[in-house]
Scaffold this motif. Structure first.
Motif, PDB file in Angstrom:
ATOM      1  N   GLY A 117      67.299 134.198  70.524  1.00  0.00           N
ATOM      2  CA  GLY A 117      67.344 133.895  71.956  1.00  0.00           C
ATOM      3  C   GLY A 117      68.266 132.752  72.311  1.00  0.00           C
ATOM      4  O   GLY A 117      68.468 132.446  73.483  1.00  0.00           O
ATOM      5  N   GLU A 118      68.871 132.126  71.298  1.00  0.00           N
ATOM      6  CA  GLU A 118      69.714 130.957  71.568  1.00  0.00           C
ATOM      7  C   GLU A 118      70.898 131.288  72.486  1.00  0.00           C
ATOM      8  O   GLU A 118      71.390 130.415  73.194  1.00  0.00           O
ATOM      9  N   SER A 123      70.497 128.977  78.132  1.00  0.00           N
ATOM     10  CA  SER A 123      70.472 128.147  76.920  1.00  0.00           C
ATOM     11  C   SER A 123      71.833 127.470  76.813  1.00  0.00           C
ATOM     12  O   SER A 123      72.868 128.138  76.788  1.00  0.00           O
ATOM     13  N   PRO A 276      61.704 124.193  67.694  1.00  0.00           N
ATOM     14  CA  PRO A 276      61.847 125.467  68.404  1.00  0.00           C
ATOM     15  C   PRO A 276      61.929 126.629  67.416  1.00  0.00           C
ATOM     16  O   PRO A 276      62.622 126.531  66.400  1.00  0.00           O
ATOM     17  N   LEU A 279      63.819 131.301  71.735  1.00  0.00           N
ATOM     18  CA  LEU A 279      63.856 131.258  73.196  1.00  0.00           C
ATOM     19  C   LEU A 279      63.550 132.674  73.648  1.00  0.00           C
ATOM     20  O   LEU A 279      64.085 133.642  73.088  1.00  0.00           O
ATOM     21  N   VAL A 285      66.752 132.815  79.827  1.00  0.00           N
ATOM     22  CA  VAL A 285      65.672 132.013  79.231  1.00  0.00           C
ATOM     23  C   VAL A 285      64.487 131.905  80.189  1.00  0.00           C
ATOM     24  O   VAL A 285      64.648 131.559  81.360  1.00  0.00           O
ATOM     25  N   SER A 287      61.214 131.067  78.381  1.00  0.00           N
ATOM     26  CA  SER A 287      60.245 130.246  77.642  1.00  0.00           C
ATOM     27  C   SER A 287      60.836 129.785  76.308  1.00  0.00           C
ATOM     28  O   SER A 287      61.824 130.349  75.826  1.00  0.00           O
ATOM     29  N   VAL A 288      60.200 128.756  75.746  1.00  0.00           N
ATOM     30  CA  VAL A 288      60.556 128.281  74.410  1.00  0.00           C
ATOM     31  C   VAL A 288      59.302 128.359  73.552  1.00  0.00           C
ATOM     32  O   VAL A 288      58.254 127.845  73.954  1.00  0.00           O
ATOM     33  N   GLN A 313      53.836 127.888  73.433  1.00  0.00           N
ATOM     34  CA  GLN A 313      54.952 128.379  74.237  1.00  0.00           C
ATOM     35  C   GLN A 313      55.043 127.562  75.524  1.00  0.00           C
ATOM     36  O   GLN A 313      54.016 127.302  76.158  1.00  0.00           O
ATOM     37  N   VAL A 319      67.382 125.458  78.748  1.00  0.00           N
ATOM     38  CA  VAL A 319      67.160 124.774  77.465  1.00  0.00           C
ATOM     39  C   VAL A 319      68.480 124.148  77.035  1.00  0.00           C
ATOM     40  O   VAL A 319      69.523 124.812  77.054  1.00  0.00           O
ATOM     41  N   ARG A 321      70.330 122.170  73.906  1.00  0.00           N
ATOM     42  CA  ARG A 321      70.197 121.731  72.512  1.00  0.00           C
ATOM     43  C   ARG A 321      71.058 120.482  72.307  1.00  0.00           C
ATOM     44  O   ARG A 321      72.256 120.482  72.606  1.00  0.00           O
TER      45      ARG A 321
END
Ligand SMILES: Cc1cc2nc3c(=O)[nH]c(=O)nc-3n(C[C@H](O)[C@H](O)[C@H](O)COP(=O)(O)OP(=O)(O)OC[C@H]3O[C@@H](n4cnc5c(N)ncnc54)[C@H](O)[C@@H]3O)c2cc1C
Length: 455
Positions: A117-118, A123, A276, A279, A285, A287-288, A313, A319, A321
């Protein structure tokens, strides 16, 4: 026999951030031999991450450029900005014209999390966000959707805190800074109400510096929260590497964990011992998924976070990084793929080639750390100079060398040109009480020099 002009000892520095600027200063202060320094910079603007990384609400930190300006005004230094090593000039070109080359190119790329999901929309890399709000031309056209209520920042260093703070500052706080105008608009109209900062290890292992952590508790319209249970989770294991900064961080975090909410519009939640896993979301996105970590000592005595069975979650619409930067290889220059740096031993790459700053030791330390680092690299260079172990370039005059670079890049920005850009930006900022309004495309920057703007 070469004339005295031709016999000048020449050093090319690639990159005008703190590391390149400190290295130049050290080289110019050397008294045994007069060294001539050409400072190459791929952007039309100098000073690296001081302009493009340090947060806009930290003007005092940015004032270190006053020092770099003094270096740049030295009669034996020339700025060759808007000239990229590997594109306009090659290693072979520089070896032909310089006795030594010093790489000071930083570590420009983000580290990926490597989780499912990144790549979903929503994201983002902190590197892109930071470049965007600071007006770096490479990130001018990036889009950040901040319409959702919650953002998660993955990381436990100052960059994670910068990102979190920028997401909760008010328009009034941002409007007096040199933040890029496009970012001012988006951040002022952001829907983000809560920013969750997620650290893999415990409070005593976070890489925050004390002032940055303290600052988070002093924002005009954002509360900061710390879960006392998560603070306790880190208590069981004594960290052999805990230094005074880490211990002070823990004290600050304890105070945050007992602080009543002030009822501000926004909130920053600092979470610990979570990593994490994925994602989630359909098309973007939503949720994480995180796993709870426990701290344990490894056989070599270092402290590791190990995943437990507990998962949670967090709903989130954005999100970021912020888990580190990494270097990228330069054409024909030895690269240490494991450490993601220019391969070197205490700053020496190979005969006549040196490296300094983040490209040498990785993305850690504050601006001042690069000064000591530059001392070491310049020391190695001067030792090699004394031992007659630099390169043996073809003699060339100052004028012919500059002419050569201008043929490769007719839009070379010299120090006088940069001062014209600087003046234009400051003049644009003055009516609004801002230090400057940044020009954020290469065309706009060149236009400020009067070149009609051509990317
Ligand atoms: C988001 C962020 C915020 C930070 N905030 C702070 C802070 O508040 N206080 C603090 O003390 N420290 C801060 N730091 C750390 C500080 O910015 C670094 O220690 C410092 O910038 C590293 O210096 P450097 O010269 O090695 O790299 P950089 O500053 O990255 O400079 C590298 C330069 O090389 C140029 N370059 C790259 N490739 C080429 C090429 N091929 N040809 C020509 N030029 C090239 C780049 O354009 C750049 O100008 C922050 C860092 C980040 C990432």
């Amino acid at each position: 026999m070469s004339s005295p002009v031709d016999a000048k000892l020449r050093v090319a520095i690639i990159g005008s951030g703190p590391a390149g600027s400190y290295a130049a200063g050290h080289l110019l202060r050397h008294t045994a031999t007069e060294l001539h320094v050409d400072l190459y910079e791929r952007l039309p603007t100098p000073w690296g991450l001081v302009r493009a990384g340090v947060a806009p609400d930290h003007p005092k930190i940015k004032s270190v450029t006053n020092l770099y300006e003094r270096t740049a005004e030295h009669p034996r230094l020339r700025l060759f900005a808007n000239v990229e090593f590997g594109r306009h000039v090659t290693l072979a070109d520089l070896r032909r014209h310089y006795h030594a080359i010093v790489y000071a190119v930083g570590t420009p790329v983000d580290r990926a999390m490597g989780i499912p999901g990144e790549d979903l929309p929503g994201s983002y890399a902190a590197t892109d966000f930071v470049g965007w709000y600071n007006g770096h031309p490479d990130f001018r056209n990036h889009q950040f959707d901040l319409s959702g209520e919650r953002a998660v920042v993955i990381g436990a260093g100052n960059v994670a805190l910068d990102v979190a703070r920028m997401l909760v500052l008010t328009r009034a706080e941002l409007a007096v800074t040199d933040i890029a105008d496009h970012a001012l608009e988006v951040l002022s109209n952001s829907g983000v109400r809560e920013v969750v900062v997620v650290a893999r290890r415990g409070p005593a292992q976070a890489a925050f510096t004390n002032p940055e952590l303290r600052e988070l508790g002093e924002l005009s319209d954002a509360d900061v929260t710390v879960d006392p249970d998560e603070l306790r989770l880190g208590d069981g294991v004594a960290d052999p590497n805990a230094d005074p900064t880490a211990l002070r961080n823990v004290e600050i975090l304890r105070e945050y964990s007992t602080r009543p909410l002030a009822g501000h519009t926004r909130r920053v939640a600092l979470r610990f011992l979570l990593s994490p896993l994925a994602l989630g979301g359909s098309g973007r996105v939503e949720s994480v998924t995180l796993v709870r970590n426990a701290l344990g000592l490894t056989a070599d005595g270092s402290l590791r976070a190990r995943a437990t069975d507990e998962q949670l979650q967090i709903p989130a619409q954005a999100v970021f990084r912020a888990i580190g930067y990494r270097g990228t290889p330069l054409a024909d220059v030895p690269f240490d793929a494991e450490r993601e740096l220019i391969a070197n031993e205490n700053g020496r790459v190979r005969r006549g080639e040196y490296v300094v700053g983040w490209a040498k030791r990785g993305p850690s330390g504050v601006i001042g750390t690069n000064k000591k680092d530059a001392n070491e690299t310049v020391g190695a260079l001067l030792e090699d100079l004394a031992a007659g172990e630099l390169l043996d370039p073809d003699p060339i005059s100052d004028e012919a060398l500059e002419q050569f670079v201008r043929e490769r890049q007719p839009q070379l920005v010299d120090y006088g040109d940069w001062l014209a850009i600087d003046r234009r930006e400051r003049a644009l900022g003055e009516p609004a009480g801002r230090p400057r309004v940044k020009l954020t495309t290469v065309a706009e920057l060149l236009d400020a020099i009067g070149w009609g703007g051509d990317d």
